[in-house]
Design a protein around this motif. Structure first.
Motif: not given
Ligand code: UDP
Length: 237
Positions: A94, A100, A175, A199
């Protein structure tokens, strides 16, 4: 290389054996899943785009010395890959907070994570891929300490390479998730890299160009995937 029988059907890909026991064929279907596969939808052209996207990325990584399972692009939606003995641990890198971690820690979406964070998850849909740490891997024998070190090192290297590649295309690599396997006792990157498992945000507008479009029901998923592919230079055909 001849395609033989279907040996595994995942949520978005099907794996076929070949007449060489060291290689299998990955077929990228048009299916897309969210909520650990509870919800699966068909999106035309997605298999074709993700196959060629994945080939482009993995090929780039291989050229830079990162071991990947990629061998040969076979067709618009199929790739020949090394048959790996897959490790049931997902590594998530990340660069910014999203998904999350935002829910878990209550931090702002988009917060820059410097240095980047690396999370481990046990690959198990029925248990919703629970978060784990290094000691679980050793205790349950999922992966050796030494191999886990290699997997982490490779994940950081992939992050350096791909963050630059996407940045040059005006995209933030927020991420991504990687999976690994063993081939002749060596750690190799398996599975896929695509907007299904990462992402990607437009650098200027911060708009989602990845699977979050489906998770958030925003619409225009395939157009966004295609735009990312075009921007990084994937020659879709
Ligand atoms: N991810 C994935 N498969 C999974 C879980 C996560 O590909 O089973 C990817 C996800 O698309 C994102 C990153 O890993 O790019 C981090 O996901 P996160 O932990 O935020 O979970 P999510 O929001 O997907 O539930």
């Amino acid at each position: 290389m001849n395609k033989l029988a279907e040996c595994y059907r995942g949520k978005a890909k099907t794996i076929y054996t070949t007449d060489d026991k060291n290689f299998v064929i990955l077929k990228f279907r048009d299916d897309i899943s969210i909520l650990d596969g509870m919800y699966i939808k068909k999106i035309a052209r997605k298999g074709m785009i993700n196959n060629q996207f994945n080939y482009f990325i993995m090929n780039k990584l291989s050229q830079l010395g990162i071991p990947t399972q990629i061998e040969k692009l076979l067709s618009h939606n199929e790739t020949l890959v090394k048959k790996l003995d897959m490790i049931p641990v997902e590594l998530v890198l990340r660069n910014r907070a999203a998904g999350s971690i935002v829910k878990r820690l209550g931090i702002d979406n988009g917060t820059i994570l410097d240095p980047p964070l690396l999370d481990l998850f046990f690959k198990n849909d029925s248990m919703h891929d629970p978060m784990i740490n290094d000691s679980y891997c050793t205790t349950f024998g999922w992966v050796s300490k030494l191999n886990l070190v290699t997997m982490k090192k490779l994940t950081y290297q992939v992050n350096n390479i791909l963050s630059k590649l996407f940045d040059n295309a005006g995209i933030i690599l927020v991420d991504f998730k990687l999976e690994f396997g063993l081939y002749n006792n060596a750690i190799i990157i398996g599975d896929e890299f695509s907007p299904d498992v990462s992402r990607l945000w437009d650098k200027t507008t911060l708009k989602n160009m990845d699977k979050d479009i489906l998770r958030k029901n925003l619409g225009g998923l395939i157009e966004a995937y295609e735009e990312v592919a075009n921007r990084i230079g994937v020659n879709l055909h």
